[in-house]
Design a protein around this motif. Structure first.
Motif, short mmCIF file in Angstrom:
data_model
loop_
_atom_site.label_atom_id
_atom_site.label_comp_id
_atom_site.label_asym_id
_atom_site.label_seq_id
_atom_site.Cartn_x
_atom_site.Cartn_y
_atom_site.Cartn_z
N GLY A 150 -18.03 45.98 8.51
CA GLY A 150 -16.58 45.80 8.39
C GLY A 150 -16.34 44.31 8.34
N SER A 151 -15.26 43.70 8.12
CA SER A 151 -13.98 44.35 8.09
C SER A 151 -13.94 44.83 6.47
N CYS A 152 -12.83 45.73 6.70
CA CYS A 152 -12.44 46.60 5.11
C CYS A 152 -12.00 45.50 4.31
N CYS A 153 -11.10 44.35 4.69
CA CYS A 153 -10.57 43.54 3.89
C CYS A 153 -10.87 42.10 3.76
N SER A 154 -10.50 41.39 2.84
CA SER A 154 -11.08 39.98 2.82
C SER A 154 -10.59 38.98 3.89
N GLY A 155 -9.35 39.19 4.01
CA GLY A 155 -8.72 38.33 5.08
C GLY A 155 -9.26 38.49 6.53
N ALA A 156 -9.16 39.76 6.94
CA ALA A 156 -9.87 39.86 8.29
C ALA A 156 -11.30 39.51 8.28
N THR A 157 -11.97 39.65 7.10
CA THR A 157 -13.38 39.46 7.18
C THR A 157 -13.79 37.78 7.32
N SER A 210 -13.32 36.53 10.85
CA SER A 210 -14.19 37.03 11.76
C SER A 210 -15.49 36.22 11.88
N PHE A 211 -15.71 35.35 10.63
CA PHE A 211 -16.88 34.86 10.47
C PHE A 211 -17.35 33.74 11.70
N ALA A 212 -16.36 32.95 12.25
CA ALA A 212 -16.70 32.02 13.10
C ALA A 212 -17.62 32.68 14.33
N ALA A 213 -16.93 33.69 14.78
CA ALA A 213 -17.24 34.44 16.00
C ALA A 213 -18.52 35.03 15.76
N TYR A 214 -18.78 35.76 14.39
CA TYR A 214 -19.99 36.53 14.08
C TYR A 214 -21.21 35.34 13.78
N LYS A 215 -20.82 34.44 13.28
CA LYS A 215 -21.98 33.54 13.14
C LYS A 215 -22.52 32.70 14.59
N ALA A 216 -21.37 32.51 15.25
CA ALA A 216 -21.67 31.99 16.78
C ALA A 216 -22.81 32.93 17.49
N GLY A 217 -22.37 34.45 17.12
CA GLY A 217 -23.37 35.43 17.69
C GLY A 217 -24.50 35.75 17.15
N ARG A 218 -24.63 35.10 15.80
CA ARG A 218 -25.51 35.40 14.94
C ARG A 218 -25.89 37.12 14.64
N LEU A 219 -24.76 37.84 14.21
CA LEU A 219 -24.74 38.84 14.03
C LEU A 219 -24.73 39.19 12.60
N THR A 220 -25.37 40.24 12.04
CA THR A 220 -25.26 40.67 10.60
C THR A 220 -24.08 41.48 10.46
N ILE A 221 -23.22 40.84 9.24
CA ILE A 221 -22.03 41.64 9.11
C ILE A 221 -22.42 42.34 7.54
N ILE A 222 -21.83 43.75 7.23
CA ILE A 222 -21.91 44.27 6.01
C ILE A 222 -20.46 45.05 5.74
#
Length: 206
Positions: free
Chosen positions: A55-62, A65-77
């Motif tokens: 996720g997310s399904c759309c560009s704005g929500a994606t 989300s980047f700041a949190a996922y980068k900090a958590g070092r999570l792969t996003i697809i």
């Protein structure tokens, strides 16, 4: 919901192979809204059980989300976020190196949309309408040049911030401009309301 069913199917098929490590699904709903997505992302990023995100399904929500996922070092697809700068090395808003997607970007979708919308239309006169979202505005910016270079004439442009309930004013502008093609850059729930307004205004084009 469509993407959620796809994820459930993939995990079911994977876990049926009796892998050494089974993968479970943790669901979150960002409502395709940037302000909500950042909070959902933070919750996932702080959960040590989460090893990746679809996720997310759309560009704005994606993007939100980047700041949190980068900090958590999570792969996003993402199965469907298409804004070009999400993966652009030159963009300050990109998701490098954690963000990936399986859909073509707006740099491909924009020119393809221009060709599709005006195909078999004699002397296309295009009216463009976007919803002011990162997806809608971004796709519009990459479609307009393709329309211009194709010989189509852009006869008008409008922005209606979604969600909206009344598209009658915009529909009247479309008819007054003499457009025979309308392209809506946004999501289908709002496109349905726009289509109804265009019908009511007597628009007969594509």
């Amino acid at each position: 919901q469509d993407e959620l069913l796809g994820v459930k199917t993939a995990l079911y098929e994977y876990n049926q192979t009796n892998p050494k490590i089974k993968v479970n699904l943790i669901q979150g709903d960002d409502q395709a809204t940037a302000s909500i997505a950042s909070g959902v992302a933070l919750g996932f990023a702080q959960n040590p059980a989460v090893i990746g995100v679809i996720g997310s399904c759309c560009s704005g929500a994606t993007q939100a989300s980047f700041a949190a996922y980068k900090a958590g070092r999570l792969t996003i697809i993402s199965p469907s976020a298409t804004r070009a700068d999400l993966t652009s090395p030159k963009a300050s808003t990109n998701g490098f190196p954690f963000f990936h997607r399986v859909a073509a970007t707006d740099a491909v979708q924009g020119p393809a949309l221009a060709r599709y919308a005006t195909k078999d239309v004699s002397s296309p006169k295009v009216y463009e309408i976007d919803d002011a979202s990162p997806y809608g505005a971004g796709l519009k910016a990459l479609t307009t040049p393709a329309l211009n270079s194709s010989g189509a004439k852009v006869v008008g442009s409008d922005t209606v911030i979604a969600p909206a309930t009344d598209y009658s004013t915009t529909a009247s502008k479309v008819v007054a401009a003499g457009a025979n093609v309308v392209i809506y850059f946004g999501y289908y729930a709002d496109a349905a309301k726009l289509k109804q307004a265009l019908d009511n205004a007597g628009y007969k084009g594509v």
